[in-house]
Design an enzyme around this catalytic site. Structure first.
Site, short mmCIF file in Angstrom:
data_model
loop_
_atom_site.label_atom_id
_atom_site.label_comp_id
_atom_site.label_asym_id
_atom_site.label_seq_id
_atom_site.Cartn_x
_atom_site.Cartn_y
_atom_site.Cartn_z
N CYS A 55 1.69 -0.99 15.72
CA CYS A 55 1.62 -0.74 14.26
C CYS A 55 0.98 -1.90 13.52
CB CYS A 55 3.03 -0.47 13.73
SG CYS A 55 3.10 -0.26 11.94
N CYS A 80 3.42 8.72 0.57
CA CYS A 80 4.00 7.90 1.63
C CYS A 80 4.24 6.52 1.00
CB CYS A 80 2.99 7.85 2.77
SG CYS A 80 3.51 6.82 4.13
N CYS A 133 -0.87 6.99 9.64
CA CYS A 133 0.38 6.35 10.06
C CYS A 133 0.08 5.05 10.79
CB CYS A 133 1.12 7.25 11.03
SG CYS A 133 1.67 8.77 10.33
N CYS A 148 6.66 -3.51 15.89
CA CYS A 148 6.24 -2.55 16.92
C CYS A 148 4.82 -2.91 17.35
CB CYS A 148 6.29 -1.12 16.37
SG CYS A 148 7.94 -0.63 15.85
N GLU A 164 0.84 -1.20 0.00
CA GLU A 164 0.00 0.00 0.00
C GLU A 164 0.87 1.25 0.00
OE1 GLU A 164 -4.05 -1.28 2.22
OE2 GLU A 164 -2.38 -0.85 3.56
N CYS A 185 6.88 -6.13 7.72
CA CYS A 185 7.95 -5.48 8.46
C CYS A 185 8.40 -6.40 9.58
CB CYS A 185 7.44 -4.16 9.06
SG CYS A 185 8.73 -3.18 9.85
N1 SAH Z 1 9.43 1.78 9.98
C1 SAH Z 1 9.56 3.21 9.88
C2 SAH Z 1 8.60 3.89 8.95
C3 SAH Z 1 7.13 3.48 9.00
S1 SAH Z 1 6.07 4.03 10.30
C4 SAH Z 1 9.49 3.83 11.26
O1 SAH Z 1 9.14 3.16 12.21
O2 SAH Z 1 9.85 4.99 11.40
C5 SAH Z 1 5.97 5.75 10.24
C6 SAH Z 1 5.59 6.35 11.62
O3 SAH Z 1 4.26 5.95 12.02
C7 SAH Z 1 6.51 5.87 12.73
O4 SAH Z 1 6.96 6.98 13.47
C8 SAH Z 1 5.62 4.99 13.61
O5 SAH Z 1 6.04 5.02 14.95
C9 SAH Z 1 4.26 5.63 13.40
N2 SAH Z 1 3.12 4.75 13.68
C10 SAH Z 1 3.06 3.40 13.61
N3 SAH Z 1 1.83 2.95 13.93
C11 SAH Z 1 1.09 4.05 14.19
C12 SAH Z 1 -0.29 4.25 14.54
N4 SAH Z 1 -1.12 3.24 14.65
N5 SAH Z 1 -0.71 5.53 14.74
C13 SAH Z 1 0.13 6.59 14.57
N6 SAH Z 1 1.41 6.46 14.20
C14 SAH Z 1 1.89 5.21 14.03
#
Ligand code: SAH
Length: 351
Positions: free
Chosen positions: A126, A112, A339, A123, A99, A119
């Site tokens: 996420c 984006c 995000c 986390c 996506e 991944c």
């Molecule tokens: N792997 C990379 C890029 C992808 S995520 C990274 O972690 O930086 C991009 C951003 O979205 C990251 O800062 C992550 O912490 C944030 N993110 C992940 N899940 C989220 C959610 N459910 N709501 C808001 N931000 C989120």
């Protein structure tokens, strides 16, 4: 069922000029054709070899039968906010889905882009992390998201963020190649400062990025000022602990004089207290940087977005700090394009 590309076809998107020169040399073509093709694909953004009018007909025909320009197939898109934000679903030539998101604002169009299928960082908050990891995207698959989104946008795309599915610094080479091609003056020519790489905090790659003097913007997902808490929500923190991560960010600043951005996803009851804000200020100290607070987008996994009041209080505490603070109200949350909301099933080849 969509068409899966023939395996024998070479996709040209993702090749830089030296790679095109090598490919052309193999079929006995002169070097200067590489620059011509580079220009057609990235600067003029044509979608067929037939449009490459300064190439001899025989070469155009040969390319038509042995190569393709694009490597991705668009499957669908969903729009929101009167189409200001759109989420696109693409299929790779190997069948998996990824996506990407396009966000229109007053004077900007930001895309984006995804860098991996799934991944490995896992986390806890996420959606992509839940998919597990399948594979790295090639430079071509990363760039093709840009080209296909550009083809569907009336205005020029002004900003690229590598914040889609995946961890860019665990696919360092391909992401850098894609970013360098985006920036190349004879192609898309997007300014380096309009391109942002966002990482969970892979320390050796932050150092490498600094040593190589990459001019792209660097964002680091911090998400907590306390090692133990960070480790609970971001398993990578175990091998990339906070004190070393902050040293790497300082090293990056010293080498490049660019200010890193720290992203901070605000999760209710986890990292949103006044104490967290004050610890964050102490942790960062006098490092010139920006802190981008991202109110959590809920994905039904137990984590919650704090109330607007609580978000405001957290941000207000940070106003005492020497760094700049911004709040990112994610776009496209209504279509799961915010995000951390990007995820596709890995075991199906249709959406
Ligand atoms: N792997 C990379 C890029 C992808 S995520 C990274 O972690 O930086 C991009 C951003 O979205 C990251 O800062 C992550 O912490 C944030 N993110 C992940 N899940 C989220 C959610 N459910 N709501 C808001 N931000 C989120």
């Amino acid at each position: 069922m969509s068409v899966i590309q023939k395996e024998t076809e070479v996709s040209l998107v993702g090749m830089d000029i030296p790679a095109l020169e090598r490919a052309l040399a193999e079929i006995g073509e002169p070097r200067f054709r590489a620059r011509q093709i580079f220009n057609w694909i990235y600067a003029r953004k044509v979608h067929s070899f037939g449009d490459m009018r300064n190439l001899p007909k025989t070469l155009r025909r040969r390319l038509e039968s042995e190569a393709v320009i694009h490597t991705l197939t668009k499957i669908s898109h969903s729009g929101s906010d009167a189409d200001l934000t759109r989420k696109y679903l693409f299929q790779l030539s190997t069948g998996e889905m990824i996506e990407s998101v396009r966000i229109k604002e007053k004077t900007r169009i930001t895309v984006c882009l995804s860098t991996q299928v799934g991944c490995a960082a896992n986390c806890a908050f996420c959606a992509t992390g839940r998919m597990g990891f399948r594979r790295n995207l090639t430079a071509g698959e990363i760039l093709d998201q840009f080209l296909l989104l550009q083809a569907e946008s009336e205005g020029r795309i002004t900003n690229v963020v590598f914040m889609g599915m995946g961890e860019p610094f665990l696919n360092y080479r391909n992401v850098m190649q894609a970013a360098e091609i985006l920036n190349h003056p004879d192609g898309i020519s997007l300014g380096a400062r309009k391109i942002t790489v966002s990482t969970v905090g892979i320390i050796p790659k932050i150092q490498k990025f600094a040593d190589e003097r990459r001019r792209f913007k660097l964002a680091i997902s911090l998400n907590s000022p306390a090692q133990e808490k960070r480790r609970q929500i971001m398993p990578v923190a175990k091998s990339h602990p906070l004190p070393e991560l902050l040293s790497a960010a300082r090293y990056y600043y010293q080498k490049t004089r660019n200010h890193p951005t720290f992203e901070y996803v605000l999760l209710e009851g986890i990292n949103d207290s006044g104490n967290d804000a004050r610890r964050l200020i102490r942790l960062i100290g006098n490092l010139p940087c920006k802190v981008n607070v991202i109110p959590y987008n809920e994905i039904g996994n137990g984590f919650k977005r704090p109330s607007d009041d609580r978000i405001e209080r957290f941000v207000r505490t940070l106003y005492d700090a020497p760094f700049t603070v911004t709040v990112r109200w994610s776009r496209g949350v209504d279509i799961d394009a915010g995000c951390g909301q990007l995820a596709v099933p890995l075991n199906e080849d249709t959406p």
